[in-house]
Design a protein around this motif. Sequence first.
Motif, PDB file in Angstrom:
ATOM      1  N   ARG A   1      83.447  53.890  41.170  1.00 40.73           N
ATOM      2  CA  ARG A   1      82.092  53.831  41.715  1.00 40.73           C
ATOM      3  C   ARG A   1      82.056  54.482  43.106  1.00 40.73           C
ATOM      4  O   ARG A   1      81.143  55.224  43.439  1.00 40.73           O
ATOM      5  CB  ARG A   1      81.702  52.360  41.829  1.00 40.73           C
ATOM      6  CG  ARG A   1      80.256  52.117  41.994  1.00 40.73           C
ATOM      7  CD  ARG A   1      79.976  50.659  41.646  1.00 40.73           C
ATOM      8  NE  ARG A   1      78.586  50.474  41.318  1.00 40.73           N
ATOM      9  CZ  ARG A   1      77.669  50.153  42.212  1.00 40.73           C
ATOM     10  NH1 ARG A   1      78.012  49.985  43.463  1.00 40.73           N
ATOM     11  NH2 ARG A   1      76.429  50.012  41.855  1.00 40.73           N
ATOM     12  N   GLN A   2      83.077  54.186  43.895  1.00 38.29           N
ATOM     13  CA  GLN A   2      83.179  54.789  45.220  1.00 38.29           C
ATOM     14  C   GLN A   2      83.204  56.317  45.122  1.00 38.29           C
ATOM     15  O   GLN A   2      82.585  57.005  45.923  1.00 38.29           O
ATOM     16  CB  GLN A   2      84.452  54.267  45.905  1.00 38.29           C
ATOM     17  CG  GLN A   2      84.691  54.813  47.299  1.00 38.29           C
ATOM     18  CD  GLN A   2      83.658  54.330  48.295  1.00 38.29           C
ATOM     19  OE1 GLN A   2      83.159  53.213  48.180  1.00 38.29           O
ATOM     20  NE2 GLN A   2      83.313  55.168  49.257  1.00 38.29           N
ATOM     21  N   LEU A   3      83.906  56.814  44.109  1.00 36.12           N
ATOM     22  CA  LEU A   3      84.012  58.268  43.952  1.00 36.12           C
ATOM     23  C   LEU A   3      82.653  58.900  43.681  1.00 36.12           C
ATOM     24  O   LEU A   3      82.443  60.078  43.953  1.00 36.12           O
ATOM     25  CB  LEU A   3      84.991  58.607  42.824  1.00 36.12           C
ATOM     26  CG  LEU A   3      86.467  58.390  43.160  1.00 36.12           C
ATOM     27  CD1 LEU A   3      87.329  58.680  41.945  1.00 36.12           C
ATOM     28  CD2 LEU A   3      86.899  59.257  44.335  1.00 36.12           C
ATOM     29  N   ARG A   4      81.727  58.108  43.134  1.00 39.07           N
ATOM     30  CA  ARG A   4      80.384  58.640  42.892  1.00 39.07           C
ATOM     31  C   ARG A   4      79.621  58.865  44.182  1.00 39.07           C
ATOM     32  O   ARG A   4      78.555  59.463  44.183  1.00 39.07           O
ATOM     33  CB  ARG A   4      79.596  57.691  42.008  1.00 39.07           C
ATOM     34  CG  ARG A   4      79.968  57.861  40.577  1.00 39.07           C
ATOM     35  CD  ARG A   4      79.467  56.702  39.763  1.00 39.07           C
ATOM     36  NE  ARG A   4      80.211  56.670  38.533  1.00 39.07           N
ATOM     37  CZ  ARG A   4      79.789  57.216  37.404  1.00 39.07           C
ATOM     38  NH1 ARG A   4      78.619  57.769  37.354  1.00 39.07           N
ATOM     39  NH2 ARG A   4      80.543  57.197  36.343  1.00 39.07           N
ATOM     40  N   LEU A   5      80.138  58.350  45.265  1.00 35.47           N
ATOM     41  CA  LEU A   5      79.504  58.590  46.568  1.00 35.47           C
ATOM     42  C   LEU A   5      80.130  59.802  47.251  1.00 35.47           C
ATOM     43  O   LEU A   5      79.910  60.039  48.433  1.00 35.47           O
ATOM     44  CB  LEU A   5      79.636  57.355  47.459  1.00 35.47           C
ATOM     45  CG  LEU A   5      78.941  56.093  46.929  1.00 35.47           C
ATOM     46  CD1 LEU A   5      79.199  54.908  47.833  1.00 35.47           C
ATOM     47  CD2 LEU A   5      77.445  56.331  46.783  1.00 35.47           C
ATOM     48  N   THR A   6      80.947  60.540  46.518  1.00 35.51           N
ATOM     49  CA  THR A   6      81.534  61.771  47.053  1.00 35.51           C
ATOM     50  C   THR A   6      81.092  62.936  46.162  1.00 35.51           C
ATOM     51  O   THR A   6      80.611  62.719  45.053  1.00 35.51           O
ATOM     52  CB  THR A   6      83.075  61.712  47.055  1.00 35.51           C
ATOM     53  OG1 THR A   6      83.534  61.863  45.710  1.00 35.51           O
ATOM     54  CG2 THR A   6      83.576  60.404  47.629  1.00 35.51           C
TER      55      THR A   6
ATOM     56  N   GLN B   1      88.679  47.903  40.518  1.00 36.94           N
ATOM     57  CA  GLN B   1      88.698  47.846  41.981  1.00 36.94           C
ATOM     58  C   GLN B   1      87.489  48.547  42.602  1.00 36.94           C
ATOM     59  O   GLN B   1      87.376  48.630  43.814  1.00 36.94           O
ATOM     60  CB  GLN B   1      90.002  48.470  42.500  1.00 36.94           C
ATOM     61  CG  GLN B   1      91.224  47.680  42.040  1.00 36.94           C
ATOM     62  CD  GLN B   1      92.536  48.275  42.509  1.00 36.94           C
ATOM     63  OE1 GLN B   1      92.580  49.210  43.287  1.00 36.94           O
ATOM     64  NE2 GLN B   1      93.629  47.716  42.020  1.00 36.94           N
ATOM     65  N   GLY B   2      86.595  49.048  41.751  1.00 37.67           N
ATOM     66  CA  GLY B   2      85.379  49.695  42.257  1.00 37.67           C
ATOM     67  C   GLY B   2      85.627  51.100  42.790  1.00 37.67           C
ATOM     68  O   GLY B   2      84.773  51.684  43.450  1.00 37.67           O
ATOM     69  N   TRP B   3      86.796  51.648  42.492  1.00 41.46           N
ATOM     70  CA  TRP B   3      87.124  52.965  43.028  1.00 41.46           C
ATOM     71  C   TRP B   3      86.338  54.071  42.338  1.00 41.46           C
ATOM     72  O   TRP B   3      85.865  55.013  42.984  1.00 41.46           O
ATOM     73  CB  TRP B   3      88.626  53.225  42.902  1.00 41.46           C
ATOM     74  CG  TRP B   3      89.053  54.565  43.405  1.00 41.46           C
ATOM     75  CD1 TRP B   3      89.525  55.611  42.676  1.00 41.46           C
ATOM     76  CD2 TRP B   3      89.047  55.018  44.774  1.00 41.46           C
ATOM     77  NE1 TRP B   3      89.806  56.682  43.484  1.00 41.46           N
ATOM     78  CE2 TRP B   3      89.524  56.337  44.775  1.00 41.46           C
ATOM     79  CE3 TRP B   3      88.665  54.430  45.982  1.00 41.46           C
ATOM     80  CZ2 TRP B   3      89.642  57.092  45.952  1.00 41.46           C
ATOM     81  CZ3 TRP B   3      88.789  55.187  47.154  1.00 41.46           C
ATOM     82  CH2 TRP B   3      89.277  56.501  47.127  1.00 41.46           C
TER      83      TRP B   3
END
Lengths: 258, 312
Positions: A99-104, A95-97
């Motif tokens: 990857r999203q966490l890498r932006l935090t 779900q790309g989550w």
Amino acid sequence: MSQSTAMQDRKPSAGGVNTTFLWIEIKRMLRNRRTIMFTVLMPAIFFFIFGLSNKNQQLPNGHSYGQYILISLTVYAAMTAATGAGSQVAVERAQGWSRQLRLTPLLPGAYIAVKAAAALTLSLVAVIAQFVIGAIAGVTMDAQTWLTAGLVAWVGSLVFAALGLFVGYLMPSQNVMQILGPALAILAMLGGLFMPIEIMGDTFGTIAKFTPAYGIGQLARSPITGEFDALWIVNVLVWLAIFVGGAAMAFRRDTSRV
Amino acid sequence: MTTPGVPAVHAAGLYKSFGKVQAVRGLDLTVQQGEVVAFLGPNGAGKTTTIDMILGLSTPDAGEVSIFGHTPRGAISRGQVAAVMQTGGLLRDISVRETVQLTAAMFDSARPVDEVLTRAGILDIADRRVEKCSGGQQQRLRFAMALVSDPGLLILDEPTTGMDVAGRRDFWSAIRDDASRGRTVIFATHYLEEADAYADRIVLVRQGTVVADGTAAQIKNLASGRTVRASLPAGDRPLLAGLPPADHVEFDGGRVTVRTADSDSVARFLLTTTGAHDLEIVANNLEEAFVALTADEAGTTAAAAAMEGERA
Ligand SMILES: Nc1ncnc2c1ncn2[C@@H]1O[C@H](COP(=O)(O)OP(=O)(O)O)[C@@H](O)[C@H]1O
Ligand SMILES: [Mg+2]
């Protein structure tokens, strides 16, 4: 309102573990029916099939079959729960989550720690559920044995949380448990969780000693067998190192788009 | 305050290949604080690949990136940059509010959850499961997540793909509102009108490099000059070898289209040396500039194809 803060140079966030994150993770896990099925229902059914009918028999080595099978299946339940929890990362990747966490600011170590804590929560549910079923079915053990066996099964499930993470990072599948489920059953069998290794024959008996469920099973049953071998601890630690190392490596490689 | 001179983004000499595909080749980009920049290019131009490198999601084969003077990771951990990605990035099994709470939990200091939900216009669906949200609502949720850390720089990768016209307009008015507070905004798009309408500055990319950079007006001037069209007898095509310098020549049925800075000479040539007739001369608009600047060497333009698709 945002102008003042947006323009400021700031300090890096700690990126650590926090309760909101952990709580939402646990909620997600407990909402998932499939996880609960793997965790509570399946081991319970196994216990009724394998354990109940001959719980009062004696094993060739002189121990109560009921106790042996209850502790073994509890280890199995805990390892399935932890693996299932860890492998959810495959769904998050899909779900790309992740990857999203890498932006935090979240740090990889903190992420793994939260995943491990969530996995341990689920395996605790599994251990307690299995013990309650066993007790209701009439298996008796002294308090010390319940406690030691339960703790070993629970803490030992960390090895399998790491396995779940490792496989979850390697496989793109949303249905990673459909592959891991049968694999865990084989590991459980080889580890002596479905039947004593003594009755497996020499070849299998030898192979069994090197498989990841063996050490935890032997340690968990040691209160009833009265045996102890430091090699069991070595078995657990080596597999833990392998799975954690694998998960860490796979985590670093994982940056692809979805 | 950040040193006023420090650019929001400084990228120099970026290269990235995937096997044989050179997605980004020698791209330079500097964005000053407070700018609203459109990263405009046809599909496959390398926009997403560049954004991934700016955000540190992938490592350039060569080149360097800094955000407010920090590494991408350094800027992210300071909450100075956030992004709305083209796809993914949402957990389906939690609610809109939980998604924002979870994102906020990763930062040491975050805006209140209800405030960002309001600014993204999704407070009313806060308790809806993400999987039940429409594409436009999910996009607003990504926007809300990006606002959580109150970043100085916001990067959006084709944020309005899949939205209807009204949804697009609402989304952009939320972004514009936000940018007016001083946030630096970079958005990738292949919609020319979006770049024209919402950006102070347009960076035109083609095949992994910047081919034009300036205000919409400057871009129009770049591919300045005019377009000359005329009907041309098929037998006269070879005569065009003697055509005065032109940016681009194209045939469509019996008509020839020439983009040129010197339309007088081209027209004179066509009318005197060839049998051209029904000749017309028009000034280029931004769309033609875009097509001219993003055309492949081959002549068929990826940009034109992309824009045809958009009209369809
Ligand atoms: N992971 C990848 N593997 C192979 N090719 C890729 C990958 N990512 C992007 N590309 C290729 O790189 C080029 C640029 O892609 P992209 O940056 O996504 O363009 P844009 O975002 O401008 O549409 C395209 O040709 C695309 O097919
Ligand atoms: Mg893209």
